[in-house]
Scaffold this motif. Structure first.
Motif, PDB file in Angstrom:
ATOM      1  N   ALA A  15       0.796  -1.080   0.147  1.00 39.33           N
ATOM      2  CA  ALA A  15      -0.096  -0.199   0.025  1.00 39.33           C
ATOM      3  C   ALA A  15       0.987   1.412  -0.048  1.00 39.33           C
ATOM      4  CB  ALA A  15      -0.991   0.133   0.874  1.00 39.33           C
ATOM      5  N   ILE A  16       1.919   1.147   1.003  1.00 42.87           N
ATOM      6  CA  ILE A  16       2.843   2.414   0.801  1.00 42.87           C
ATOM      7  C   ILE A  16       3.578   2.524  -0.521  1.00 42.87           C
ATOM      8  CG2 ILE A  16       4.967   3.284   1.835  1.00 42.87           C
ATOM      9  CD1 ILE A  16       4.038   2.215   4.378  1.00 42.87           C
ATOM     10  N   THR A  17       4.177   1.522  -1.042  1.00 43.10           N
ATOM     11  CA  THR A  17       5.016   1.612  -2.216  1.00 43.10           C
ATOM     12  C   THR A  17       4.214   1.825  -3.423  1.00 43.10           C
ATOM     13  OG1 THR A  17       4.719  -0.757  -2.680  1.00 43.10           O
ATOM     14  CG2 THR A  17       6.864  -0.084  -1.568  1.00 43.10           C
ATOM     15  N   THR A  18       2.883   1.654  -3.493  1.00 42.11           N
ATOM     16  CA  THR A  18       2.100   2.091  -4.708  1.00 42.11           C
ATOM     17  C   THR A  18       1.399   3.261  -4.225  1.00 42.11           C
ATOM     18  OG1 THR A  18       0.363   0.321  -3.885  1.00 42.11           O
ATOM     19  CG2 THR A  18       2.187  -0.356  -5.381  1.00 42.11           C
ATOM     20  N   ALA A  19       1.445   3.936  -3.250  1.00 35.89           N
ATOM     21  CA  ALA A  19       1.067   5.164  -2.867  1.00 35.89           C
ATOM     22  C   ALA A  19      -0.738   5.050  -2.671  1.00 35.89           C
ATOM     23  CB  ALA A  19       1.375   6.336  -3.586  1.00 35.89           C
ATOM     24  N   LEU A  20      -1.312   4.053  -2.083  1.00 32.84           N
ATOM     25  CA  LEU A  20      -2.634   3.896  -2.129  1.00 32.84           C
ATOM     26  C   LEU A  20      -3.207   4.955  -0.877  1.00 32.84           C
ATOM     27  CD1 LEU A  20      -3.028  -0.137  -2.119  1.00 32.84           C
ATOM     28  CD2 LEU A  20      -3.277   1.575  -4.173  1.00 32.84           C
ATOM     29  N   PRO A  21      -4.374   5.407  -1.400  1.00 31.41           N
ATOM     30  CA  PRO A  21      -4.935   6.443  -0.429  1.00 31.41           C
ATOM     31  C   PRO A  21      -5.057   5.665   0.897  1.00 31.41           C
ATOM     32  CG  PRO A  21      -5.984   6.671  -2.348  1.00 31.41           C
ATOM     33  CD  PRO A  21      -4.937   5.428  -2.503  1.00 31.41           C
ATOM     34  N   LEU A  22      -5.052   6.327   2.246  1.00 33.72           N
ATOM     35  CA  LEU A  22      -5.129   5.667   3.299  1.00 33.72           C
ATOM     36  C   LEU A  22      -6.523   5.338   3.731  1.00 33.72           C
ATOM     37  CD1 LEU A  22      -2.829   8.257   5.657  1.00 33.72           C
ATOM     38  CD2 LEU A  22      -2.412   5.967   4.755  1.00 33.72           C
ATOM     39  N   THR A  23      -7.606   6.013   2.979  1.00 32.76           N
ATOM     40  CA  THR A  23      -9.000   5.879   3.374  1.00 32.76           C
ATOM     41  C   THR A  23      -9.417   4.672   2.150  1.00 32.76           C
ATOM     42  OG1 THR A  23      -9.569   7.577   1.686  1.00 32.76           O
ATOM     43  CG2 THR A  23      -9.277   7.933   4.042  1.00 32.76           C
ATOM     44  N   LEU A  24      -8.676   4.196   1.403  1.00 26.69           N
ATOM     45  CA  LEU A  24      -9.011   3.311   0.416  1.00 26.69           C
ATOM     46  C   LEU A  24      -9.543   1.738   0.970  1.00 26.69           C
ATOM     47  CD1 LEU A  24      -9.634   2.950  -2.612  1.00 26.69           C
ATOM     48  CD2 LEU A  24      -7.107   1.792  -2.665  1.00 26.69           C
ATOM     49  N   LEU A  54       2.250   4.395  -9.703  1.00 28.30           N
ATOM     50  CA  LEU A  54       1.565   4.918  -8.336  1.00 28.30           C
ATOM     51  C   LEU A  54      -0.031   5.103  -8.769  1.00 28.30           C
ATOM     52  CD1 LEU A  54       3.948   7.455  -6.863  1.00 28.30           C
ATOM     53  CD2 LEU A  54       3.844   5.123  -6.585  1.00 28.30           C
ATOM     54  N   TYR A  55      -0.804   4.808  -7.662  1.00 26.16           N
ATOM     55  CA  TYR A  55      -2.245   4.880  -7.648  1.00 26.16           C
ATOM     56  C   TYR A  55      -2.788   6.169  -8.459  1.00 26.16           C
ATOM     57  CZ  TYR A  55      -7.278   4.618  -6.304  1.00 26.16           C
ATOM     58  OH  TYR A  55      -8.534   4.666  -6.196  1.00 26.16           O
ATOM     59  N   GLU A  56      -2.208   7.142  -7.894  1.00 20.24           N
ATOM     60  CA  GLU A  56      -2.852   8.645  -8.244  1.00 20.24           C
ATOM     61  C   GLU A  56      -2.305   8.649  -9.844  1.00 20.24           C
ATOM     62  OE1 GLU A  56      -5.003  12.100  -7.686  1.00 20.24           O
ATOM     63  OE2 GLU A  56      -5.002  10.163  -6.965  1.00 20.24           O
ATOM     64  N   ALA A  57      -1.013   8.270 -10.062  1.00 21.66           N
ATOM     65  CA  ALA A  57      -0.322   8.524 -11.330  1.00 21.66           C
ATOM     66  C   ALA A  57      -1.271   7.942 -12.484  1.00 21.66           C
ATOM     67  CB  ALA A  57       0.897   7.991 -11.340  1.00 21.66           C
ATOM     68  N   ILE A  58      -1.584   6.797 -12.054  1.00 20.53           N
ATOM     69  CA  ILE A  58      -2.389   5.839 -13.153  1.00 20.53           C
ATOM     70  C   ILE A  58      -3.575   6.365 -13.536  1.00 20.53           C
ATOM     71  CG2 ILE A  58      -3.712   3.862 -13.499  1.00 20.53           C
ATOM     72  CD1 ILE A  58      -1.390   2.573 -11.959  1.00 20.53           C
ATOM     73  N   LEU A  59      -4.643   7.341 -12.461  1.00 22.09           N
ATOM     74  CA  LEU A  59      -5.537   7.790 -12.637  1.00 22.09           C
ATOM     75  C   LEU A  59      -5.352   9.106 -13.327  1.00 22.09           C
ATOM     76  CD1 LEU A  59      -8.757   8.002 -11.970  1.00 22.09           C
ATOM     77  CD2 LEU A  59      -8.198   9.046  -9.851  1.00 22.09           C
ATOM     78  N   ARG A  60      -4.311   9.721 -13.031  1.00 22.25           N
ATOM     79  CA  ARG A  60      -4.015  10.930 -13.761  1.00 22.25           C
ATOM     80  C   ARG A  60      -3.864  10.830 -15.166  1.00 22.25           C
ATOM     81  NH1 ARG A  60      -0.337  14.757  -9.434  1.00 22.25           N
ATOM     82  NH2 ARG A  60      -2.092  15.386  -8.161  1.00 22.25           N
ATOM     83  N   HIS A  61      -3.132   9.952 -15.483  1.00 24.90           N
ATOM     84  CA  HIS A  61      -2.948   9.664 -16.899  1.00 24.90           C
ATOM     85  C   HIS A  61      -4.292   9.276 -17.636  1.00 24.90           C
ATOM     86  CE1 HIS A  61      -1.544   7.652 -20.699  1.00 24.90           C
ATOM     87  NE2 HIS A  61      -2.265   6.551 -20.615  1.00 24.90           N
ATOM     88  N   THR A  62      -5.323   8.515 -17.054  1.00 26.70           N
ATOM     89  CA  THR A  62      -6.487   8.169 -17.611  1.00 26.70           C
ATOM     90  C   THR A  62      -7.383   9.466 -17.622  1.00 26.70           C
ATOM     91  OG1 THR A  62      -6.219   6.140 -16.461  1.00 26.70           O
ATOM     92  CG2 THR A  62      -8.531   6.776 -17.155  1.00 26.70           C
ATOM     93  N   VAL A  63      -7.304  10.449 -16.719  1.00 24.05           N
ATOM     94  CA  VAL A  63      -8.092  11.490 -16.906  1.00 24.05           C
ATOM     95  C   VAL A  63      -7.646  12.597 -18.053  1.00 24.05           C
ATOM     96  CG1 VAL A  63      -8.449  13.862 -15.850  1.00 24.05           C
ATOM     97  CG2 VAL A  63      -8.865  11.769 -14.420  1.00 24.05           C
ATOM     98  N   LEU A  64      -6.564  12.697 -18.266  1.00 23.16           N
ATOM     99  CA  LEU A  64      -5.862  13.232 -19.240  1.00 23.16           C
ATOM    100  C   LEU A  64      -6.151  12.751 -20.896  1.00 23.16           C
ATOM    101  CD1 LEU A  64      -2.471  14.397 -17.856  1.00 23.16           C
ATOM    102  CD2 LEU A  64      -4.278  15.759 -18.129  1.00 23.16           C
ATOM    103  N   VAL A  65      -5.997  11.276 -20.606  1.00 18.55           N
ATOM    104  CA  VAL A  65      -6.520  10.814 -22.090  1.00 18.55           C
ATOM    105  C   VAL A  65      -8.000  10.842 -22.167  1.00 18.55           C
ATOM    106  CG1 VAL A  65      -6.826   8.590 -23.125  1.00 18.55           C
ATOM    107  CG2 VAL A  65      -4.661   9.220 -22.141  1.00 18.55           C
TER     108      VAL A  65
END
Length: 437
Positions: free
Chosen positions: A152-161, A332-343
């Motif tokens: 969870a830490i190495t992939t930067a998962l949100p603490l509330t996930l 990272l979790y947020e980075a994957i989502l950010r790439h998706t949002v920009l696409v």
């Protein structure tokens, strides 16, 4: 599209995001940190990597802005007619190793079976006869990765996930869409979503009509309290030819998609079983349907809604082939989502442009009415597609890189590859010495 601009705390990441969207809209054969940075005019990938991994900007807010932009403009192009469908589906991306958020050996449609990769659940907005675009995405994360503190830490998962099934992720996507004022005539999805009781309950609580695929073994309660599987219900109530009707589900690239259809009422006044039969093979597909009281419940309307699920597959095809939806080289979790949002932003721009031009550019001749009819002198043209809009946009705006810029990136790539090769060889030597000792 300037709508997401307020989601950025500083001007630098906002400008970098615009360059990123422009790069994924380009004719790059492969989109990764290096190629996007070179196309954007940067000297190194640092700014691109910072945008995805560390920069401060509201990813969820940007997705909301893109959603409102796509829905508003698709609705404007359609006018007051035509069904609106929210199509749910997941799309995968193959990954190597174990260091990426959500990575696991799992069924991957893109790989044609079990493979190592990640999956995201998407919501597409489909406007009949006009166009479609992605308006929401959430990544599925396996429970074991969430419960493993190191992973969870190495992939930067949100603490509330917390763990959520794909059906539960779909609920979140629909809740976000409703909060943005999106109104849908139907929600459609495949068996993953039809098998989720929580999703069906959520939709019914919100008075949302749906047409969801279910398995042949899905249990139905018919009139008189009889409980049968879908397969058994069809064998009992739809064995006569007169119960079937031939209708087109939608238009494909080569014409109409015609099937045999039947429907069966259930014990509930608002629920139906819609059955689709392939005319050549006789193979059956089952859809569990809900239409709230006060809304029209006709066979034609349910067929139209079921047929509007397939455009999400075309949306994935556009997203991957034209904009690199599955080419995020981040972990990272947020980075994957950010790439998706920009696409999603790039896809929305082209989708709404194609929708706006549809009526003006569709000059096709009327279809033939008999097999021996002579072709017209001019068959006209199909309307502009998302792919063609992208090509025209690039032809009009793509700058030619200078020789100096191209030479710089050639040297940068070769230097970086030499460094990677050196460290790889040192790691192999360390492994060899360990084995000898």
């Amino acid at each position: 599209m300037s709508a997401p601009a307020p989601m950025f705390a500083r001007v630098e990441p906002r400008l970098q995001a615009a360059k990123y969207v422009r790069a994924v809209m380009s004719d790059l054969p492969k989109r990764n940190g290096w190629t996007i940075a070179e196309k954007a005019g940067d000297l190194t990938p640092d700014a691109t990597q910072r945008l995805l991994n560390r920069a401060r900007w509201d990813t969820v807010g940007a997705m909301s802005a893109i959603r409102r932009f796509a829905v508003t403009h698709l609705d404007a192009a359609a006018g007051p007619v035509g069904l609106t469908v929210g199509a749910l589906d997941e799309s995968g991306q193959e990954k190597k190793g174990t260091a990426t958020a959500g990575v696991k050996r799992q069924h991957m449609g893109c790989a044609g079976g079990i493979d190592n990769g990640i999956n995201l659940v998407h919501l597409a907005y489909v406007r009949a006869g006009v166009g479609h675009a992605l308006i929401g995405s959430r990544q599925w994360i396996p429970a074991e990765q969430i419960s493993d503190p190191v992973a969870a830490i190495t992939t930067a998962l949100p603490l509330t996930l917390t763990f959520a099934t794909k059906g539960e992720l779909a609920i979140g996507l629909l809740r976000d869409a409703y909060a943005d004022g999106v109104r849908l005539d139907f929600v459609a999805g495949d068996e993953v979503y039809g098998a989720c009781p929580a999703l069906r309950a959520f939709l019914e609580e919100h008075g949302q009509a749906y047409v969801l695929r279910v398995r042949a073994t899905f249990a139905l309660t018919l009139g008189g309290g009889t409980c049968l599987s879908c397969e058994q219900a069809v064998a009992k109530h739809s064995k006569h030819k007169r119960t079937w009707t031939i209708r087109s589900a939608s238009d494909g690239s080569k014409g109409e998609r015609t099937y045999a259809w039947a429907w069966i009422a259930t014990a509930g006044p608002d629920h139906y079983l819609l059955i689709r039969k392939y005319r050549t093979t006789g193979e059956l597909a089952f859809h569990y349907c809900f239409v709230p009281a006060g809304q029209p419940a006709t066979l034609a309307r349910l067929i139209a809604a079921a047929g509007l699920r397939w455009p999400v597959e075309e949306t994935f095809e556009f997203g991957k082939d034209l904009f690199g939806l599955d080419q995020s080289q981040v972990r990272l979790y947020e980075a994957i989502l950010r790439h998706t949002v920009l696409v999603m932003a790039a896809l929305a721009i082209c989708a709404v442009s194609a929708a706006a031009a549809r009526r003006r550019t569709d000059t096709q001749a009327p279809p033939p009415s008999s097999p021996d009819q002579k072709p017209p002198i001019d068959t006209g043209m199909i309307p502009l597609t998302v792919a063609e809009i992208k090509r025209l946009f690039n032809a009009a705006t793509a700058p030619n890189p200078s020789l100096e810029h191209s030479a710089h990136w050639s040297a940068w790539r070769h230097r970086h590859q030499a460094r990677a090769r050196w460290f790889h060889r040192r790691a192999r030597l360390a492994t060899a010495y360990t084995q000898l000792s």
